[in-house]
Design an enzyme around this catalytic site. Structure first.
Site, PDB file in Angstrom:
ATOM      1  N   CYS A   1      -2.377  30.017   1.549  1.00 38.41           N
ATOM      2  CA  CYS A   1      -2.714  28.664   0.930  1.00 38.41           C
ATOM      3  C   CYS A   1      -2.923  27.357   1.561  1.00 38.41           C
ATOM      4  O   CYS A   1      -3.553  27.095   2.755  1.00 38.41           O
ATOM      5  CB  CYS A   1      -2.261  28.492  -0.464  1.00 38.41           C
TER       6      CYS A   1
ATOM      7  N   GLU B   1      -1.805  34.919  -3.186  1.00 41.24           N
ATOM      8  CA  GLU B   1      -0.413  34.296  -3.457  1.00 41.24           C
ATOM      9  C   GLU B   1      -0.414  34.196  -5.272  1.00 41.24           C
ATOM     10  O   GLU B   1      -1.228  33.845  -5.610  1.00 41.24           O
ATOM     11  CB  GLU B   1      -0.635  32.705  -2.848  1.00 41.24           C
TER      12      GLU B   1
ATOM     13  N   LYS C   1       6.272  31.543   3.435  1.00 33.10           N
ATOM     14  CA  LYS C   1       5.396  30.268   3.501  1.00 33.10           C
ATOM     15  C   LYS C   1       6.253  29.264   4.431  1.00 33.10           C
ATOM     16  O   LYS C   1       7.261  28.895   3.967  1.00 33.10           O
ATOM     17  CB  LYS C   1       4.986  29.859   2.299  1.00 33.10           C
TER      18      LYS C   1
END
Length: 586
Positions: free
Chosen positions: A454, A343, A403
């Protein structure tokens, strides 16, 4: 569970002796598990000591009289808990909270989790809801302050506010637990309440915060395999229930058959983790894929991890990708079928910046296979998206995943006007991110990977949705640069391991500063990097398609456990109210 059906004996006067290790057990056993039968009209009227009225708070005198000495009856006839017992409860709770912390990474002493729960239950058992609430809050502070210390690089004030907020959920759970401890088989109901508490704090406020769930301390333990049956909630339930059973063996008041009343719950507590040894494991399906993992590192630390030089993060990851390509040409590494970068591996939008686009295209062309890039892509002039972007060596950028679970105050600012007026640091967020609404199944070379970004690895629904959409293996992209050398990277690695077992999927993790890793479907780490170094490798990853029970049934076990705990709390509250009404009528 024959031993769990017993009803505790009525309270007996405490001897005015020095405090002993049995203080908590003695005080806990004094709370009846079942309501006393209604008194006969011909007999003597019941007293407050024999039939507690509406759950009086231990240690608080009833009525308007002055405080009474420890161990004596107050003006209302309600016995006040000796000070030494309260001290013993506090000590047990504090030690229990520290034990929970020790079970989490970086210490990873997983057996400390059920032992910590046992101490916490012993501290709460036999108290009223009000006392249980502040004890629960204290325990949560002791547990969460060190466990969430990784937040401190953002600011100690943020760390303290986060812990203070999250501790409220534990306080509410403890107050409800004080009620269910009066029911038979209360270790089961306590486990359900713990799952409900973890679910609640995963939802609110501002999207919830599911880190430091009990399951995430058990990524490589005897409890881990429960993840394949019911996901992280079932693992948390198993650990909480195991600890509650151990506490039951201590706080129960023995009768003539006392040895069995202690032995049975201990045996059940030992059986809970041991049962996982008999669970079947999914087998290999004979298909593999070679995936390159790149960790480029960053120049700065903390909030200034990007450094002062433009595009340095992008250049670091581009150079490391080229180094991987060179190692393949020299025969030092096998040829990859695909490559994964972390990321934010480019700190410049490649859609809008020709320079960034050319750097990425050059490195991907050199490695010669489709590469997953972590980019921050602009959306209009005001917004952005944290994006997993498939980059083809010939055609360039293609399919992507945005995301879904964004980091509040990191990727967007809740209550923006108020927060920006109070905290200057909030302006560092810059453009506000927009959450995606589709799972991360992306075609990358010969496989369809499951992209997860993440922070959202802690959310059950995001990972499960990606697997259900066909993602295999799971690819976890992360940027932990702000929290390097804290306990966040190790906690995140633990989540990766649990997710691998939960869904029978290999996990490929790429992080800017570490920990990058390859985790097998059985949750074992086969390769990982050190932190704050540039590194790369090519790993052979099994491609699994068989779904676990947890993947198929989804959130059903969690809802069943939560409803079980909530129903028990409701029954206990209703019985307590009836008891109070009966006393008033008498």
């Amino acid at each position: 569970m024959p031993a769990l059906d017993a009803v505790a004996e009525p309270e007996e006067p405490s001897a005015p002796a020095a405090a002993s290790p049995a203080d908590i057990a003695s005080a806990s056993a004094s709370t009846p598990s079942e309501p006393a039968p209604a008194a006969s009209t011909a007999g003597p009227a019941p007293t407050a000591e024999s039939t507690p009225a509406a759950d009086p708070e231990p240690g608080a005198a009833v009525g308007s009289g002055s405080p009474t000495a420890p161990g004596t009856a107050g003006p209302g006839g309600v016995k006040r808990e000796p000070g030494r017992v309260l001290l013993a409860r506090v000590v047990a709770g504090v030690v229990g909270g520290l034990a929970l912390y020790a079970a989490f990474p970086s210490l990873n002493w997983w057996p400390a989790a059920p032992l910590g729960i046992a101490l916490i239950v012993a501290a709460l058992h036999g108290t009223g809801p009000r006392r249980a609430a502040w004890l629960g809050y204290l325990i949560a502070l002791v547990f969460l302050l060190p466990t969430l210390a990784w937040v401190r690089p953002i600011g100690d004030d943020v760390w303290l506010m986060l812990v203070a907020t999250e501790s409220v959920f534990y306080a509410v759970m403890a107050a409800l637990a004080a009620l269910v401890f009066r029911l038979r088989a209360w270790p089961l109901w306590f486990g359900g309440l713990w799952v409900a508490m973890e679910w609640a704090r995963s939802q609110v406020p501002i999207g919830g915060f599911p880190w430091a769930r009990l399951a995430f301390s058990q990524s490589e333990s005897l409890f881990t395999q429960y993840a394949a049956l019911g996901g992280a909630p079932l693992v948390s339930f198993a650990v909480a229930g195991c600890g509650a059973l151990l506490a039951y063996a201590v706080v129960v008041r023995p009768r003539a058959e006392g040895v069995w009343r202690r032995a049975v719950p201990v045996a059940l507590a030992l059986a809970v983790p041991a049962l996982t040894l008999a669970l079947p494991r999914p087998g290999d399906e004979g298909r593999t894929v070679n995936i390159g993992i790149v960790q480029g590192n960053v120049p700065g630390r903390g909030m200034g991890f990007l450094g002062d030089e433009p595009a340095v993060v992008l250049k670091n990851h581009s150079n490391e990708t080229k180094r991987l390509a060179q190692a393949v040409r020299e025969g030092k590494l096998p040829k990859p079928d695909a490559v994964v970068l972390p990321e934010n591996s480019t700190d410049i939008d490649p859609y809008r910046d020709p320079y960034a686009r050319e750097i990425i295209q050059d490195s991907v062309r050199d490695v010669g296979v489709p590469t997953l890039i972590g980019a921050v892509a602009s959306i209009g002039e005001e917004y952005r998206a944290t994006r997993s972007l498939v980059w083809d060596p010939v055609t360039g950028p293609g399919a992507y995943y945005d995301k879904q679970h964004l980091v509040p105050f990191g990727e967007y600012t809740p209550f923006k006007e108020i927060v920006l007026a109070l905290w200057e640091r909030a302006s560092l967020v810059g453009r506000q991110s927009i959450a995606g609404d589709k799972p991360g199944d992306l075609k990358l070379g010969p496989v369809t990977i499951g992209a997860v970004n993440c922070y959202e690895v802690a959310y059950d629904d995001t990972v499960r949705g990606t697997v259900r959409a066909g993602g295999t293996p799971l690819v976890m992209q992360a940027n932990n640069a702000t929290y390097a050398l804290s306990n966040l990277p190790t906690q995140q690695l633990a989540m990766y391991k649990l997710r691998a077992v939960e869904h029978n999927r290999a996990v490929v993790a790429a992080a800017t500063t570490g920990i990058s890793a390859y985790i097998r479907p059985d949750g074992k780490v086969s390769w990982q990097t050190r932190e704050l170094v540039a590194d790369m490798n090519v790993v052979k990853v099994p491609v699994r398609t068989q779904e676990t029970i947890a993947t198929k049934v989804g959130a059903l076990p969690e809802w069943a456990l939560m409803l079980m705990g909530a129903a028990a709390a409701g029954v206990a509250a209703w019985r307590g109210r009836r008891r109070g009404d009966r006393m008033r009528n008498d």
